[in-house]
Design an enzyme around this catalytic site. Structure first.
Site, PDB file in Angstrom:
ATOM      1  N   ASN A 166       9.363  42.751  87.185  1.00  0.00           N
ATOM      2  CA  ASN A 166      10.381  42.053  87.980  1.00  0.00           C
ATOM      3  C   ASN A 166      10.452  42.555  89.425  1.00  0.00           C
ATOM      4  O   ASN A 166      11.325  42.135  90.185  1.00  0.00           O
ATOM      5  CB  ASN A 166      11.764  42.146  87.310  1.00  0.00           C
ATOM      6  CG  ASN A 166      12.254  43.586  87.163  1.00  0.00           C
ATOM      7  OD1 ASN A 166      11.780  44.490  87.847  1.00  0.00           O
ATOM      8  ND2 ASN A 166      13.205  43.793  86.264  1.00  0.00           N
ATOM      9  N   TYR A 194      24.546  44.635  98.474  1.00  0.00           N
ATOM     10  CA  TYR A 194      25.770  44.277  99.192  1.00  0.00           C
ATOM     11  C   TYR A 194      25.658  42.972  99.984  1.00  0.00           C
ATOM     12  O   TYR A 194      26.606  42.604 100.667  1.00  0.00           O
ATOM     13  CB  TYR A 194      26.201  45.424 100.116  1.00  0.00           C
ATOM     14  CG  TYR A 194      26.726  46.624  99.349  1.00  0.00           C
ATOM     15  CD1 TYR A 194      27.886  46.509  98.575  1.00  0.00           C
ATOM     16  CD2 TYR A 194      26.087  47.856  99.387  1.00  0.00           C
ATOM     17  CE1 TYR A 194      28.381  47.589  97.860  1.00  0.00           C
ATOM     18  CE2 TYR A 194      26.577  48.942  98.675  1.00  0.00           C
ATOM     19  CZ  TYR A 194      27.720  48.809  97.912  1.00  0.00           C
ATOM     20  OH  TYR A 194      28.206  49.880  97.210  1.00  0.00           O
ATOM     21  N   HIS A 244      32.419  39.585 102.315  1.00  0.00           N
ATOM     22  CA  HIS A 244      31.394  38.957 103.156  1.00  0.00           C
ATOM     23  C   HIS A 244      30.221  38.521 102.296  1.00  0.00           C
ATOM     24  O   HIS A 244      30.093  38.959 101.151  1.00  0.00           O
ATOM     25  CB  HIS A 244      30.899  39.973 104.196  1.00  0.00           C
ATOM     26  CG  HIS A 244      30.423  41.257 103.579  1.00  0.00           C
ATOM     27  ND1 HIS A 244      31.195  42.403 103.534  1.00  0.00           N
ATOM     28  CD2 HIS A 244      29.276  41.577 102.932  1.00  0.00           C
ATOM     29  CE1 HIS A 244      30.529  43.366 102.913  1.00  0.00           C
ATOM     30  NE2 HIS A 244      29.369  42.895 102.534  1.00  0.00           N
ATOM     31  N   ASN A 292      34.078  40.104 111.761  1.00  0.00           N
ATOM     32  CA  ASN A 292      32.953  40.547 110.940  1.00  0.00           C
ATOM     33  C   ASN A 292      32.822  42.067 110.928  1.00  0.00           C
ATOM     34  O   ASN A 292      32.966  42.724 111.952  1.00  0.00           O
ATOM     35  CB  ASN A 292      31.645  39.970 111.474  1.00  0.00           C
ATOM     36  CG  ASN A 292      31.582  38.455 111.330  1.00  0.00           C
ATOM     37  OD1 ASN A 292      32.462  37.859 110.712  1.00  0.00           O
ATOM     38  ND2 ASN A 292      30.558  37.852 111.906  1.00  0.00           N
ATOM     39  N   ASP A 331      27.355  42.894 111.177  1.00  0.00           N
ATOM     40  CA  ASP A 331      26.896  41.505 111.329  1.00  0.00           C
ATOM     41  C   ASP A 331      27.087  40.713 110.030  1.00  0.00           C
ATOM     42  O   ASP A 331      26.418  39.720 109.794  1.00  0.00           O
ATOM     43  CB  ASP A 331      25.424  41.483 111.763  1.00  0.00           C
ATOM     44  CG  ASP A 331      24.525  42.235 110.796  1.00  0.00           C
ATOM     45  OD1 ASP A 331      25.040  42.808 109.804  1.00  0.00           O
ATOM     46  OD2 ASP A 331      23.298  42.265 111.018  1.00  0.00           O
ATOM     47  N   ARG A 354      34.360  47.872  91.076  1.00  0.00           N
ATOM     48  CA  ARG A 354      34.550  48.603  92.321  1.00  0.00           C
ATOM     49  C   ARG A 354      34.485  47.550  93.418  1.00  0.00           C
ATOM     50  O   ARG A 354      33.482  46.844  93.547  1.00  0.00           O
ATOM     51  CB  ARG A 354      33.449  49.659  92.471  1.00  0.00           C
ATOM     52  CG  ARG A 354      33.501  50.502  93.758  1.00  0.00           C
ATOM     53  CD  ARG A 354      32.655  49.899  94.852  1.00  0.00           C
ATOM     54  NE  ARG A 354      32.436  50.804  95.981  1.00  0.00           N
ATOM     55  CZ  ARG A 354      31.909  50.435  97.130  1.00  0.00           C
ATOM     56  NH1 ARG A 354      31.518  49.190  97.322  1.00  0.00           N
ATOM     57  NH2 ARG A 354      31.728  51.301  98.099  1.00  0.00           N
ATOM     58  N   ASP A 377      34.286  46.375  97.144  1.00  0.00           N
ATOM     59  CA  ASP A 377      33.770  46.858  98.416  1.00  0.00           C
ATOM     60  C   ASP A 377      34.733  46.529  99.562  1.00  0.00           C
ATOM     61  O   ASP A 377      35.343  45.466  99.589  1.00  0.00           O
ATOM     62  CB  ASP A 377      32.428  46.132  98.652  1.00  0.00           C
ATOM     63  CG  ASP A 377      31.649  46.677  99.824  1.00  0.00           C
ATOM     64  OD1 ASP A 377      31.329  47.872  99.803  1.00  0.00           O
ATOM     65  OD2 ASP A 377      31.351  45.900 100.756  1.00  0.00           O
ATOM     66  N   LYS A 418      39.616  47.579 102.854  1.00  0.00           N
ATOM     67  CA  LYS A 418      40.349  47.725 104.111  1.00  0.00           C
ATOM     68  C   LYS A 418      40.094  46.525 105.027  1.00  0.00           C
ATOM     69  O   LYS A 418      40.832  46.292 105.980  1.00  0.00           O
ATOM     70  CB  LYS A 418      39.852  49.016 104.772  1.00  0.00           C
ATOM     71  CG  LYS A 418      40.521  49.412 106.028  1.00  0.00           C
ATOM     72  CD  LYS A 418      39.818  50.650 106.569  1.00  0.00           C
ATOM     73  CE  LYS A 418      40.354  51.022 107.920  1.00  0.00           C
ATOM     74  NZ  LYS A 418      39.707  52.254 108.406  1.00  0.00           N
ATOM     75  N   GLU A 441      37.178  50.333  97.741  1.00  0.00           N
ATOM     76  CA  GLU A 441      36.625  51.274  98.714  1.00  0.00           C
ATOM     77  C   GLU A 441      37.361  51.092 100.031  1.00  0.00           C
ATOM     78  O   GLU A 441      37.255  50.051 100.674  1.00  0.00           O
ATOM     79  CB  GLU A 441      35.130  51.010  98.917  1.00  0.00           C
ATOM     80  CG  GLU A 441      34.517  51.903  99.974  1.00  0.00           C
ATOM     81  CD  GLU A 441      33.808  51.161 101.095  1.00  0.00           C
ATOM     82  OE1 GLU A 441      33.222  51.831 101.945  1.00  0.00           O
ATOM     83  OE2 GLU A 441      33.844  49.910 101.139  1.00  0.00           O
ATOM     84  N   HIS A 472      26.858  57.007  98.461  1.00  0.00           N
ATOM     85  CA  HIS A 472      25.745  56.385  99.183  1.00  0.00           C
ATOM     86  C   HIS A 472      26.046  56.102 100.653  1.00  0.00           C
ATOM     87  O   HIS A 472      25.180  55.602 101.365  1.00  0.00           O
ATOM     88  CB  HIS A 472      25.357  55.081  98.481  1.00  0.00           C
ATOM     89  CG  HIS A 472      26.477  54.087  98.438  1.00  0.00           C
ATOM     90  ND1 HIS A 472      27.743  54.398  97.967  1.00  0.00           N
ATOM     91  CD2 HIS A 472      26.539  52.789  98.819  1.00  0.00           C
ATOM     92  CE1 HIS A 472      28.515  53.331  98.067  1.00  0.00           C
ATOM     93  NE2 HIS A 472      27.815  52.345  98.577  1.00  0.00           N
ATOM     94  N   ASP A 473      27.280  56.358 101.092  1.00  0.00           N
ATOM     95  CA  ASP A 473      27.632  56.111 102.490  1.00  0.00           C
ATOM     96  C   ASP A 473      27.868  57.397 103.272  1.00  0.00           C
ATOM     97  O   ASP A 473      28.389  57.358 104.384  1.00  0.00           O
ATOM     98  CB  ASP A 473      28.890  55.230 102.571  1.00  0.00           C
ATOM     99  CG  ASP A 473      28.640  53.821 102.055  1.00  0.00           C
ATOM    100  OD1 ASP A 473      27.495  53.331 102.198  1.00  0.00           O
ATOM    101  OD2 ASP A 473      29.581  53.227 101.507  1.00  0.00           O
ATOM    102  N   ASP A 487      22.170  57.294 105.224  1.00  0.00           N
ATOM    103  CA  ASP A 487      21.619  56.084 104.637  1.00  0.00           C
ATOM    104  C   ASP A 487      20.347  55.691 105.384  1.00  0.00           C
ATOM    105  O   ASP A 487      20.391  55.551 106.593  1.00  0.00           O
ATOM    106  CB  ASP A 487      22.726  55.035 104.761  1.00  0.00           C
ATOM    107  CG  ASP A 487      22.271  53.603 104.655  1.00  0.00           C
ATOM    108  OD1 ASP A 487      21.121  53.365 104.275  1.00  0.00           O
ATOM    109  OD2 ASP A 487      23.087  52.723 104.970  1.00  0.00           O
TER     110      ASP A 487
HETATM  111  C1  NOJ Z   1      30.637  49.737 101.890  1.00  0.00           C
HETATM  112  C2  NOJ Z   1      29.463  50.024 101.035  1.00  0.00           C
HETATM  113  O1  NOJ Z   1      29.670  51.144 100.261  1.00  0.00           O
HETATM  114  C3  NOJ Z   1      28.314  50.121 101.983  1.00  0.00           C
HETATM  115  O2  NOJ Z   1      27.222  50.741 101.405  1.00  0.00           O
HETATM  116  C4  NOJ Z   1      28.058  48.708 102.412  1.00  0.00           C
HETATM  117  O3  NOJ Z   1      26.967  48.639 103.270  1.00  0.00           O
HETATM  118  C5  NOJ Z   1      29.282  48.164 103.117  1.00  0.00           C
HETATM  119  N1  NOJ Z   1      30.483  48.420 102.421  1.00  0.00           N
HETATM  120  C6  NOJ Z   1      29.159  46.666 103.324  1.00  0.00           C
HETATM  121  O4  NOJ Z   1      29.106  46.019 102.085  1.00  0.00           O
HETATM  122 CA    CA Z   2      11.575  46.781  88.149  1.00  0.00          CA
END
Ligand code: NOJ
Ligand code: CA
Ligand code: NOJ
Ligand code: CA
Length: 706
Positions: A60, A123, A163, A216, A219, A250, A252, A255, A280, A350-351, A394
């Protein structure tokens, strides 16, 4: 299940196929009843970037320039089959993980971002009713859920209702122009947005809450959530994934969305199939935001606990702060968050940079894990932390899982404390008391009923002799739950309750505990903490006994739908919307503690935009709305909804706010002006009256009544 059965097939073979389909159905539905979808306090979440975990099905993987084995901006092959395989191999069970948070599972854009980026992270949604084919198809997803549930594990999905994907107003060829599809049918795209699904207000400069909501984020094509088609589409989409058996969500970037709309989303989820939902709301180092607390307390959703995450990082990663600051954060958040045990804690994600800086030493990561797993809140381990993955920003912090070694010290620490967390309810439900503290040392006790856990950490360079410490642990000797993994020793306590003097060495962590379920009824957790009459609510705790007793919501008896010694479900009674204490009374008439602040809603919630024109104010005075129901603050100006906005969608002296109001209920309200000393000016004349529709969204225009 979707394959066609060849007509030539023998009847007996057909029977076997039909029978096995039937059995697999039973299997899944039975398994999904085993996990508690609303109480995560004794869980340990493991956060997976699906594409980076394990490639269980190379067939895949995308081809061409979407895929790479070295470029971290491309897809790298990880998928649901890979996660399923690791569950089957027992990687998570020994680690003590009870919930997997996976990347948003929906179909994402296929086009490459001009900078060479792909949507491997999930995302950049394209169609919420389809799967991301690079993670797998619906059969693979069903299998993941089934196998997780059979192993007592929950699955949390990431969800982005803020978004769609990167888009530019003036360039339709940029990525996929933000296009969004409803099961293959194009709804709208950014530069030809005939349906008015998106905001077209440019990008946010983060200068205000309002600016961040209606413009936004970078972008990313920002949704106009008041659009009825979109509101319906997103709510239908989440139903689809709830039907698939997910156990948590969860959300995203909360805020960046109107709280009013998010309340209608949470209410929709809780009315359909209640699951633990957490948002988040990013906070930087040292940032404390009352709006973040307000959101966690009023929206019906928990939050990722960035205050906790940033503070533990400044003590154990950067060294900027000390345990004194950390304890102050523990104290303050226990007041600021009504349900502090429902906030989702972490040491990295991850952020942000991975906690583990480099591999010269692991001790700070290990101490941080020990503190995380014994603290209040639902702890989350970011994948690979147990393998000491590193990475500054990241996408370096999203490298592929390097191996699945069960012998690392971090794996052992997580394993021991996760299992403790599941057995000793002090870690899930208990409050936190500081027993001994200085800049280097933090010793704290968690306690629920007779369950006690004491954690001692010394992150300084010197040993400390600990004297005059008192704990709730009864007299006796307690061995270190970590079995010396971080240099810990046993603790001995005299018959009179005094702790014998002991030395806590540099970089040492000890954990001591006593698990003892009391027979007194004690509520540890209620979820969800809001709902309209008829919604199902779950109480967890201990000592409820097996015979059915009574659940009181305020003074009112609720209808019980199930009862056991540690779990009760009931439906919200037909009472006036308000906050109520909840109490359990056992069949032999013993009363539990009061669990405060349950919010009874008037009815299902609908997002309505209230606009008021010609509301002129002095500098520092803002407009709010207050009215006749719980949702509108019950005529109490301190609970009025707002402050209203007046810059992006409408401009001063026009003000607006998106508010969740009860459907089909006669509302009476007024706009008010409040200054920063809380002086209130009421609109004069009669109340406004309005009844919201049974579904969808609405907008109400008014003029300030002088
Ligand atoms: C927060 C997410 O944790 C991040 O990784 C993402 O790029 C942005 N929101 C936009 O979705
Ligand atoms: Ca795979
Ligand atoms: C926000 C309000 O502040 C709160 O009191 C209300 O209960 C929720 N909205 C849900 O309607
Ligand atoms: Ca937004």
């Amino acid at each position: 299940m979707h394959e066609k059965i060849p007509l030539t097939m023998k009847p007996i073979a057909l029977m076997i196929i039909i029978l096995s389909m039937f059995l697999s159905l039973i299997d899944e539905s039975e398994a999904s009843e085993n996990v508690n979808k609303v109480d995560y306090s004794q869980d340990i979440i493991y956060q997976i970037v699906t594409d980076r975990f394990y490639d269980g099905d190379p067939s895949n993987n995308p081809s061409g320039n979407l895929y790479s084995q070295t470029d971290l901006h491309k897809y790298m092959g990880g998928d649901w089959k890979g996660i399923t395989q690791k569950i089957q191999e027992g990687y998570f069970q020994e680690l003590g993980i009870t919930a997997l948070w996976i990347s948003q599972p929906v179909e994402n854009v296929y086009a490459l971002h001009p900078e060479g980026y792909t949507s491997y992270h999930g995302y950049w949604a394209r169609d919420y009713k389809k799967t991301n084919p690079f993670y797998g198809d619906f059969d693979d997803f069903d299998e993941l859920i089934g196998v997780a549930h059979n192993n007592g594990m929950k699955v949390i999905m990431d969800f982005t209702p803020n978004h769609s994907s990167p888009a530019l107003e003036t360039d339709p060829s940029y990525v996929e122009n933000g296009a969004i599809y409803d099961n293959g049918h194009l709804l709208s795209d950014y530069s030809n947005d005939t349906l008015d699904i998106f905001h077209h207000n440019g990008g946010t400069d983060f200068s205000s809450y309002e600016d961040g909501i209606y413009k936004n984020l970078y972008d990313l094509a920002d949704y106009n959530l008041q659009n009825e088609t979109l509101d319906l589409y997103l709510k239908e989409s989440i139903e689809l994934w709830l039907d698939k058996g997910i156990d948590g969500i969860r959300v995203d970037a909360v805020k960046h969305m109107p709280q009013g709309w998010l309340e209608s989303l949470v209410n929709h989820i809780n009315s359909y199939q209640p699951v633990f939902t957490f948002g988040e709301w990013f906070l930087g180092h040292g940032e404390i935001d009352p709006k973040n607390h307000f959101f966690a307390n009023e929206s019906g959703m928990s939050l990722l606990d960035f205050q906790y995450g940033q503070e533990i990082r400044s003590v154990l990663k950067s060294g900027e702060n000390t345990w004194l600051d950390f304890h102050e954060m523990i104290e303050q958040t226990s007041v600021n968050y009504r349900e502090v045990i429902d906030q989702v804690t972490f040491i990295d994600n991850h952020d942000m940079s991975r906690f583990n800086l480099d591999n010269s030493t692991h001790i700070n990561s290990e101490m941080a894990l020990a503190v995380l797993l014994t603290s209040r809140g639902v702890p989350t381990i970011y994948y690979g932390t147990e393998q000491y993955l590193t990475g500054e920003s990241d996408p370096e912090n999203r490298k592929p899982m390097p191996n699945f070694d069960k012998t690392t010290k971090a794996y052992q620490i997580i394993s021991k404390l996760s299992h403790l967390r599941q057995n000793n309810s002090a870690l899930g439900y208990g409050d936190t008391t500081e027993l001994w503290i200085n800049e280097d040392v933090y010793i704290y006790e968690r306690k629920f009923g007779n369950n006690v856990v004491v954690t001692a950490v010394n992150s300084g360079d010197t040993d400390y002799t600990i004297t005059n410490m008192e704990t709730s642990l009864p007299g006796g000797t307690y061995s270190d739950v970590l079995e010396g993994l971080l240099g810990g020793n046993s603790l001995s306590i005299n018959e009179n309750g005094a702790v014998n003097e002991f030395v806590l060495g540099s970089n040492e962590v000890s954990v001591w505990e006593k698990t003892e379920t009391s027979s007194e009824p004690k509520i540890g957790h209620i979820g969800p903490m809001s709902g309209q009459p008829g919604n199902e609510i779950t109480i967890n705790g201990e000592g409820f006994k097996n015979d059915e007793g009574i659940v009181l919501v305020g003074e009112n008896h609720a209808t019980i739908t199930s009862w056991s010694d540690n779990e009760i479900t009931f439906s919200v009674p037909e009472i006036l919307g308000d906050h109520y204490d909840i109490k359990v009374v056992t069949a032999n008439e013993v009363e539990s503690n009061n669990y405060p602040d349950f919010e009874v809603l008037t009815n299902k919630l609908i997002s309505v935009r209230f606009v008021v024109e010609q509301a002129n104010t002095n500098y520092g005075t803002e407009v709010y709305l207050v009215g006749n129901t719980q949702e509108l603050g019950n005529w109490d100006p301190d609970k009025a909804i707002g402050p209203f906005f007046n810059q992006v969608l409408y401009e001063y002296p026009t003000w607006y706010y998106d508010i969740s109001v009860p459907a089909e209920h006669p509302l009476e309200y007024k706009f008010i002006k409040k200054d920063n000393e809380n002086n209130v000016i009421w609109e004069s004349g009669t109340n406004h009256s309005y009844t919201a529709p049974s579904q969808g969204t609405d907008t109400i225009m008014s003029t300030w009544r002088n």
